[in-house]
Design an enzyme around this catalytic site. Structure first.
Site, PDB file in Angstrom:
ATOM      1  N   HIS A 144      -2.681   6.069   4.875  1.00  0.00           N
ATOM      2  CA  HIS A 144      -1.250   6.290   5.059  1.00  0.00           C
ATOM      3  C   HIS A 144      -0.866   7.664   4.515  1.00  0.00           C
ATOM      4  O   HIS A 144      -1.381   8.094   3.482  1.00  0.00           O
ATOM      5  CB  HIS A 144      -0.432   5.238   4.314  1.00  0.00           C
ATOM      6  CG  HIS A 144      -0.519   3.845   4.848  1.00  0.00           C
ATOM      7  ND1 HIS A 144      -1.059   3.541   6.080  1.00  0.00           N
ATOM      8  CD2 HIS A 144      -0.134   2.671   4.296  1.00  0.00           C
ATOM      9  CE1 HIS A 144      -1.001   2.220   6.264  1.00  0.00           C
ATOM     10  NE2 HIS A 144      -0.433   1.665   5.207  1.00  0.00           N
TER      11      HIS A 144
ATOM     12  N   CYS B  23       0.820  -1.218   0.000  1.00  0.00           N
ATOM     13  CA  CYS B  23       0.000   0.000   0.000  1.00  0.00           C
ATOM     14  C   CYS B  23       0.852   1.265   0.000  1.00  0.00           C
ATOM     15  O   CYS B  23       0.625   2.188  -0.789  1.00  0.00           O
ATOM     16  CB  CYS B  23      -0.948  -0.005   1.189  1.00  0.00           C
ATOM     17  SG  CYS B  23      -0.237  -0.596   2.704  1.00  0.00           S
TER      18      CYS B  23
HETATM   19  C1  2RA Z   1       1.110  -2.066   6.716  1.00  0.00           C
HETATM   20  N1  2RA Z   1       1.645  -1.937   4.351  1.00  0.00           N
HETATM   21  O1  2RA Z   1       0.637  -0.931   6.620  1.00  0.00           O
HETATM   22  C2  2RA Z   1       1.539  -2.840   5.489  1.00  0.00           C
HETATM   23  C3  2RA Z   1       0.655  -4.009   5.228  1.00  0.00           C
HETATM   24  N2  2RA Z   1      -0.661  -3.642   4.916  1.00  0.00           N
HETATM   25  O2  2RA Z   1       1.249  -2.664   7.795  1.00  0.00           O
END
Ligand code: 2RA
EC number: 1.2.1.11
Length: 329
Positions: free
Chosen positions: A234, A126
Site C-alpha cells: 500500500h 494495514c
Molecule cells: C484492504 N486493508 O486493503 C484492507 C484489508 N486488508 O482491503
C-alpha cells in the site's frame, strides 16, 4: 510456545507462517487452523508437516497464543472461546479494534499498554499501521492537528480473489470478480463497503484507528482509499498539519531514528519509496518529505509498506514477540 495460526491457509496466514520462521519465533508446537473444508490439509512449517485442524479442536489444544486472520465474524465467535481456554488472541480483523476494552497495538508505539489481562488484542488495519508508525514520533514533537490521507492500495489487501481477477484481466479471460469493475488499467475509489456518511469502511478505519492508537481524539483525520492494480504493498500520500512549526531536516532526522521506519528521500538521486521495492520487507518506507507551501506548519509525505507484512503478519508477530519478552504469556 504453542502457537495457533487461525486462517493458516489464507494469504495473511501463509505470510504469518513465513515470518514466524524468518524471525525464529520460539514455536515449540504449531497448530494450523482453518475452516472445516480445509481440515486435514497438510502445511509445512520449518521443514515439518502439520495437519490443519478445525476451530474447536484448536481451542481444546490450549495454545499459548493464537494469531487470527480469519475475518471478523469468525473472530467475534471464536476469539472469546480461545481466550476462555487461556489462549491470548492477536486478531487481524476489524472485529475488536474499536472495542473500548481491547488494545489496538503497533508495538513500536503502544505495546507498553499491554498487560497479562489482555487476552484479545487487536492488530490495526494495514493502511493504518504504516501511517501511524510515521505519525507517532512527529505527533510527540509537533502535535498533529489534522491529517489528510489518500491511499493507493494493493489488490492483495482484498485477497486471492482480487489477485486472480487481475491475472484473468491480464490474460483477457472473464473470471470471478472481486470488484464491481475491472482493476486492470483502472483505479477504484472504493475499498470495502460504504458507511452512512459517504466514506468507506477502509477510510473510516484510518480515521478511528489513528485516533485510538495515538490516544488523541482531537486529531482530525480525513481519508480517500483507492484500490490500484499492484501487488507489492500500500502507498499513501499524507498531508499533516501540526500545531508547531518544523524544519524538514528535523522531520527527516526524527523519522531516520524511528524503529521500523526507513527514510528514502533524495530527489537528486530519484530516491523515494515504491511498493515494488517494499514488497517482502517489514519496514515502513517514507519519502517525498516536503513542506506544504500552501499552509503554515503543514507537511507532505509519501508512505509505502508491504500490507501483508508490517500491515498484517509482521505487526501481529511483533506483538506476540513483545508478549513473550515481557512474560505476559
Ligand atoms: C484492504 N486493508 O486493503 C484492507 C484489508 N486488508 O482491503
Amino acid at each position: 510456545m504453542r502457537i495457533a495460526v487461525v486462517g493458516a491457509t489464507g494469504m495473511v496466514g501463509e505470510v504469518m507462517l513465513k515470518v514466524l520462521a524468518e524471525r525464529n519465533f520460539p514455536v515449540t508446537e504449531l497448530i494450523p487452523v482453518a475452516s472445516e473444508r480445509s481440515v486435514g490439509k497438510e502445511i509445512e512449517f520449518k521443514g515439518k508437516k502439520y495437519k490443519v485442524v478445525g476451530m474447536q479442536t484448536a481451542v481444546d489444544m490450549k495454545a499459548d497464543i493464537a494469531l487470527f486472520s480469519a475475518g471478523g465474524e469468525t473472530s467475534l465467535e471464536w476469539a472469546p472461546k480461545f481466550a476462555a481456554a487461556g489462549t491470548t488472541v492477536i486478531d487481524n480483523s476489524s472485529a475488536w479494534r474499536m472495542d473500548p476494552t481491547k488494545k489496538l497495538v503497533v508495538p513500536e508505539i503502544n505495546a507498553s499498554e499491554l498487560t497479562a489481562a489482555d487476552k484479545i488484542i487487536a492488530n490495526p488495519n494495514c493502511s493504518t499501521i504504516q501511517m501511524v508508525l510515521v505519525l507517532a514520533p512527529l505527533h510527540k514533537k509537533y502535535n498533529i492537528k489534522r491529517v489528510i490521507v489518500s491511499t493507493y492500495q494493493s489488490i492483495t489487501g482484498t485477497g486471492v480473489k482480487a489477485v486472480q481477477q487481475l491475472e484473468n484481466e491480464y490474460a483477457g479471460v472473464q473470471g470471478e470478480m472481486a470488484y464491481k469493475y475491472p482493476i486492470h488499467r483502472n483505479a477504484i475509489p472504493q475499498c470495502d463497503s460504504f458507511e452512512e456518511n459517504g466514506y468507506t469502511k477502509e477510510e473510516m478505519k484510518l480515521v478511528r484507528e489513528t485516533q485510538k492508537i495515538l490516544g488523541d481524539r482531537t486529531i482530525a483525520v480525513t481519508a480517500t482509499a483507492v484500490r490500484v492494480p499492484i501487488v507489492g504493498g500500500h502507498s499513501e500520500a499524507v498531508n499533516v498539519e501540526f500545531t508547531n512549526d518544523f524544519e524538514v531536516s528535523d522531520i527527516q532526522n526524527i523519522l531516520h531514528h524511528t524503529d521500523g521506519v526507513v527514510v528514502q528521500d533524495n530527489n537528486d538521486t530519484y530516491t523515494y519509496p515504491m511498493p515494488m521495492y517494499a514488497q517482502g520487507k517489514d519496514d515502513v518506507f517514507v519519502g517525498r518529505i516536503r513542506r506544504d507551501e500552501s499552509q503554515a506548519n503543514t507537511l507532505n509525505m509519501w508512505i509505502v509498506a508491504d500490507n501483508l507484512r508490517k500491515g498484517a503478519a509482521t505487526n501481529t508477530i511483533q506483538i506476540a514477540e513483545y508478549l513473550v519478552a515481557s512474560k505476559l504469556v
